[in-house]
Design a protein around this motif. Sequence first.
Motif, PDB file in Angstrom:
ATOM      1  N   ASP A 124       0.842  -1.197   0.000  1.00 51.44           N
ATOM      2  CA  ASP A 124       0.000   0.000   0.000  1.00 51.44           C
ATOM      3  C   ASP A 124       0.879   1.250   0.000  1.00 51.44           C
ATOM      4  OD1 ASP A 124       0.950   0.340   2.590  1.00 51.44           O
ATOM      5  OD2 ASP A 124      -0.859  -0.459   3.523  1.00 51.44           O
ATOM      6  N   GLU A 125       0.251   2.420   0.134  1.00 50.24           N
ATOM      7  CA  GLU A 125       0.996   3.672   0.055  1.00 50.24           C
ATOM      8  C   GLU A 125       1.980   3.841   1.214  1.00 50.24           C
ATOM      9  OE1 GLU A 125      -3.055   4.376   1.961  1.00 50.24           O
ATOM     10  OE2 GLU A 125      -2.221   3.313   0.213  1.00 50.24           O
ATOM     11  N   ASN A 126       1.806   3.049   2.270  1.00 53.35           N
ATOM     12  CA  ASN A 126       2.718   3.111   3.404  1.00 53.35           C
ATOM     13  C   ASN A 126       3.805   2.049   3.350  1.00 53.35           C
ATOM     14  OD1 ASN A 126       1.265   5.271   4.668  1.00 53.35           O
ATOM     15  ND2 ASN A 126      -0.270   3.769   5.358  1.00 53.35           N
ATOM     16  N   GLY A 127       3.799   1.281   2.275  1.00 57.78           N
ATOM     17  CA  GLY A 127       4.820   0.251   2.128  1.00 57.78           C
ATOM     18  C   GLY A 127       4.489  -1.059   2.804  1.00 57.78           C
ATOM     19  N   ASN A 128       3.279  -1.182   3.322  1.00 59.40           N
ATOM     20  CA  ASN A 128       2.871  -2.424   3.982  1.00 59.40           C
ATOM     21  C   ASN A 128       2.322  -3.402   2.957  1.00 59.40           C
ATOM     22  OD1 ASN A 128       3.400  -1.368   6.633  1.00 59.40           O
ATOM     23  ND2 ASN A 128       1.484  -0.199   6.467  1.00 59.40           N
ATOM     24  N   SER A 129       2.630  -4.671   3.150  1.00 63.07           N
ATOM     25  CA  SER A 129       2.142  -5.696   2.214  1.00 63.07           C
ATOM     26  C   SER A 129       0.625  -5.756   2.239  1.00 63.07           C
ATOM     27  CB  SER A 129       2.725  -7.070   2.569  1.00 63.07           C
ATOM     28  OG  SER A 129       4.131  -7.079   2.399  1.00 63.07           O
ATOM     29  N   CYS A 130       0.047  -5.816   1.061  1.00 68.91           N
ATOM     30  CA  CYS A 130      -1.410  -5.907   0.957  1.00 68.91           C
ATOM     31  C   CYS A 130      -1.854  -7.354   1.155  1.00 68.91           C
ATOM     32  CB  CYS A 130      -1.879  -5.418  -0.414  1.00 68.91           C
ATOM     33  SG  CYS A 130      -1.574  -3.680  -0.737  1.00 68.91           S
ATOM     34  N   GLU A 131      -2.885  -7.518   1.938  1.00 69.57           N
ATOM     35  CA  GLU A 131      -3.411  -8.856   2.166  1.00 69.57           C
ATOM     36  C   GLU A 131      -4.147  -9.336   0.923  1.00 69.57           C
ATOM     37  OE1 GLU A 131      -6.097 -11.330   5.431  1.00 69.57           O
ATOM     38  OE2 GLU A 131      -6.135  -9.136   5.383  1.00 69.57           O
ATOM     39  N   LYS A 132      -3.833 -10.547   0.491  1.00 70.68           N
ATOM     40  CA  LYS A 132      -4.485 -11.111  -0.683  1.00 70.68           C
ATOM     41  C   LYS A 132      -5.647 -11.984  -0.220  1.00 70.68           C
ATOM     42  CE  LYS A 132      -3.603 -13.701  -4.928  1.00 70.68           C
ATOM     43  NZ  LYS A 132      -2.565 -14.242  -5.824  1.00 70.68           N
ATOM     44  N   LEU A 133      -6.818 -11.729  -0.768  1.00 69.78           N
ATOM     45  CA  LEU A 133      -8.012 -12.460  -0.391  1.00 69.78           C
ATOM     46  C   LEU A 133      -8.335 -13.527  -1.421  1.00 69.78           C
ATOM     47  CD1 LEU A 133     -10.243  -9.473   0.777  1.00 69.78           C
ATOM     48  CD2 LEU A 133      -8.704 -10.896   2.152  1.00 69.78           C
ATOM     49  N   ALA A 134      -9.034 -14.544  -0.980  1.00 65.31           N
ATOM     50  CA  ALA A 134      -9.453 -15.620  -1.879  1.00 65.31           C
ATOM     51  C   ALA A 134     -10.901 -15.967  -1.583  1.00 65.31           C
ATOM     52  CB  ALA A 134      -8.574 -16.854  -1.691  1.00 65.31           C
TER      53      ALA A 134
END
Length: 222
Positions: free
Chosen positions: A60-70
Amino acid sequence: MVNTVEHLLSALEGTGVDNCCIEITASDTNDPFVEVPILDGSAREWVEEIEQAGIVDAADENGNSCEKLAPFVNVPFHIKRNDSFIAVFPSQEVHITYGINFPQVPSIGCQWFFSGVFNRSFYATEIASARTFCVYEEVELMRERGLIKGGSLENAIVCSASKGWLNPPLCYHDEPCRHKVLDLIGDLSIFAKFGNQGLPIAHIVAYKGGHALHADLVRHLS
């Protein structure tokens, strides 16, 4: 219009790529139909190129990994067309069971494939190299219908009802059945939304399916 996208989409979904830009240049600018290169008729080369390029986790814009949903399937259901069907059952992991039946072609016959636990490594080693196949006696009819325009012995495995496989060896003893799994994964990739996984967490059981039935499944899931 872009045709023959299923092998590339399958490779992307199978390796976990959910965000990329694909550019295709038409060889004939006057032709409204553009085809994704069929390569050897499988997803192997796409997977090799993806692995060579590498995959980076979305941030995201803060450099945090985005959670991938399924998507999860919570209630069993099935769809069918004539004697073809797909049944989907709740599961904590992705499993794919696929059956095909070509009684008129003994070298193919009836085959079943069970994926076990489906993941990126399994896809790369057990599915990606399965090439598209056709029955030799049906080739002329398919060409008359405008299909398989770019098909050849270099990008498909061809089986004759009387003579068996015309261009062996096979990559797997059940390569036709595994290619159906490859196609299913590519078709289900269009269910992906907002950078999430298209392949649902479920046990999918398919018999004598094809792109049309796979598309019916996507519509049902939607």
